[in-house]
Structures are given as structure tokens and as C-alpha cells.
Design a protein around this motif. Structure first.
Motif, PDB file in Angstrom:
ATOM      1  N   SER A  19      -3.847   2.559  -5.720  1.00  0.00           N
ATOM      2  CA  SER A  19      -5.120   3.279  -5.874  1.00  0.00           C
ATOM      3  C   SER A  19      -5.398   3.570  -7.340  1.00  0.00           C
ATOM      4  CB  SER A  19      -5.094   4.587  -5.081  1.00  0.00           C
ATOM      5  OG  SER A  19      -4.898   4.344  -3.708  1.00  0.00           O
ATOM      6  N   PHE A  20      -4.344   3.964  -8.067  1.00  0.00           N
ATOM      7  CA  PHE A  20      -4.499   4.245  -9.496  1.00  0.00           C
ATOM      8  C   PHE A  20      -4.904   2.991 -10.257  1.00  0.00           C
ATOM      9  CE2 PHE A  20      -2.529   4.058 -13.727  1.00  0.00           C
ATOM     10  CZ  PHE A  20      -3.218   5.094 -14.360  1.00  0.00           C
ATOM     11  N   LEU A  23      -8.537   2.130  -9.550  1.00  0.00           N
ATOM     12  CA  LEU A  23      -9.404   3.072 -10.251  1.00  0.00           C
ATOM     13  C   LEU A  23      -9.418   2.786 -11.747  1.00  0.00           C
ATOM     14  CD1 LEU A  23     -11.200   5.590 -10.162  1.00  0.00           C
ATOM     15  CD2 LEU A  23      -9.117   6.981 -10.385  1.00  0.00           C
ATOM     16  N   PHE A  26     -11.491  -0.326 -12.406  1.00  0.00           N
ATOM     17  CA  PHE A  26     -12.909   0.014 -12.254  1.00  0.00           C
ATOM     18  C   PHE A  26     -13.410   0.801 -13.459  1.00  0.00           C
ATOM     19  CE2 PHE A  26     -16.145   3.072 -11.085  1.00  0.00           C
ATOM     20  CZ  PHE A  26     -17.096   2.276 -10.469  1.00  0.00           C
ATOM     21  N   SER A  27     -12.622   1.761 -13.913  1.00  0.00           N
ATOM     22  CA  SER A  27     -13.059   2.652 -14.992  1.00  0.00           C
ATOM     23  C   SER A  27     -13.240   1.911 -16.310  1.00  0.00           C
ATOM     24  CB  SER A  27     -12.045   3.791 -15.166  1.00  0.00           C
ATOM     25  OG  SER A  27     -11.937   4.546 -13.987  1.00  0.00           O
ATOM     26  N   ILE A 115     -13.573  -5.149  -7.278  1.00  0.00           N
ATOM     27  CA  ILE A 115     -12.568  -4.131  -6.968  1.00  0.00           C
ATOM     28  C   ILE A 115     -12.154  -4.228  -5.507  1.00  0.00           C
ATOM     29  CG2 ILE A 115     -12.167  -1.651  -6.718  1.00  0.00           C
ATOM     30  CD1 ILE A 115     -11.935  -2.711  -9.594  1.00  0.00           C
TER      31      ILE A 115
END
Length: 218
Positions: A19-20, A23, A26-27, A115
Motif C-alpha cells: 500500500s505504501f 501510494l 502515485f504521489s 496504479i
């Protein structure tokens, strides 16, 4: 979202680490798009809608029409058409007024798509973390580049050529996507590792970055 939740059951595969990484990927790309849209930024609602279209609708269309990747040509057409269909809706509601808007909205649609695609590649794999790291280096910019830069080209050409400009912009998105897919199928890594890195990993983020700089200056 309900369809994809039933199809992929993400809760079975998502760990804290994966998940990290999703994220983080994506960021990084999302921050670049937001930076490019430094003036008259798009509303959060529109940006969110774009991400959700890429993550849910475009992925669903692609999954239903091309469940496999045997035909790289067809896969590239369907993926770009499903992503840019969302861009058409954003345009119809009056949210695209410049090449910058097109780049940002098309880019976020592509980012949402990639993603979720990264998740599907890693789901259930024993090497999920390695896959996510690999795709962060080699492909997280790719779909954002195909859809974002393609959308910007569409807008610029549409101003001069109308319908023909949209077709030419779509051909650019599809053709670059197809050639990128093709570069993976011929195993360039075994031929020349440096060439493989340039073609598969380096030029999508470089071109996307240059485009972001240009539209921000304009």
C-alpha cells in the motif's frame, strides 16, 4: 468499484508495504502533474473524478474487452480509448480550457489506470514488493505519459484541425503505447541493457517532465 472489488478482492493482497509503495508511486507522478498545473488549478473534484475513471472505469472496460495481453496492438487501442473516453466527458462538462488542463486531466486518468494495473500485476505474487518497485522505476510514468501528453496534443491539434486533430492525438497515444509494449516483448534487456533502460524506463518520464515544464511556462 464494486465490480473490481469482486473481481480482484484487493483486501486479500494489500499489505502495509505494498500500500505504501502504491501510494508513493502515485504521489510522485501526481505531484508532477499538480506542479504543471500551477496556475488556475483544476478543482479537486475534477481531479478525483479523473483518477477514479482511470482506476475503475477504464480498467473495467479494458478487462472486459481484452482479458489477456496476447494482442499488444488491440490492448494499446482499447486501453487508450477507454482512458481518453473519460477525457471527453471532462471536456463536455467544460473543464478543459487549455493544453495544460488536457495534460493534467489525461495524466491523472492514466495515473489512476497504472496504479490499479500495478496492483493487479502484484496481487497474489510472492514477489509483489519487487514487482511494485520494478514498475515504479520502469512503468509508473508510462500510462500518465501516454494519456497526458496525448491529451495535450489532442487539444492543441483540435484548435487547428478539429476532429482530425483528435484523431491524430489519439493515434499518437496509441502508437507510442503500442511501441512501448512491443519493446517489452522483444526482450531488449538481453540484447542491450542500456538500450532497454532508455526505451522502457527513461524516456516516458523525461518527455512527461519536459511537457509539464512547457505547459507551466505557457
Amino acid at each position: 468499484g464494486i465490480f473490481l472489488a469482486y473481481w480482484w478482492q484487493p483486501w486479500l493482497y494489500l499489505t502495509v508495504t505494498s500500500s505504501f509503495l502504491l501510494l508513493l508511486n502515485f504521489s510522485i507522478v501526481g505531484a508532477l502533474l499538480i506542479w504543471a498545473d500551477g496556475y488556475e488549478r483544476e478543482p479537486i473534484k475534477t481531479v478525483t473524478w479523473s483518477i477514479l475513471w482511470g482506476s475503475f472505469v477504464a480498467i473495467s472496460i479494458t478487462t472486459l474487452i481484452t482479458p489477456g495481453e496476447n494482442n499488444l496492438f488491440l490492448a494499446a487501442i482499447v486501453e487508450e480509448a477507454s482512458k481518453l473516453l473519460g477525457l471527453f466527458w471532462i471536456y463536455k462538462r467544460g473543464s478543459i480550457h487549455s493544453a495544460t488542463d488536457a495534460l493534467v486531466m489525461g495524466g491523472f486518468i492514466g495515473l489512476g489506470f497504472t496504479i490499479f494495473e500495478d496492483f493487479t500485476y502484484s496481487a497474489g505474487s510472492e514477489d509483489a514488493i519487487s514487482i511494485l518497485i520494478f514498475r515504479a522505476i520502469f512503468s509508473v510514468f508510462a500510462h500518465t505519459f501516454f494519456s497526458g501528453v496525448g491529451a495535450a496534443i489532442m487539444y492543441v491539434l483540435w484548435q487547428k484541425l478539429r476532429g482530425a486533430g483528435i484523431v491524430l492525438g489519439f493515434i499518437f497515444s496509441f502508437l507510442i503505447h503500442y511501441l512501448w509494449n512491443l519493446s517489452q516483448s522483444i526482450d531488449l534487456a538481453s540484447i542491450n541493457l542500456f538500450l532497454y533502460f532508455i526505451i522502457y524506463a527513461a524516456w516516458p518520464p523525461v518527455v512527461l517532465l519536459i511537457t509539464c515544464i512547457l505547459v507551466r511556462q505557457k
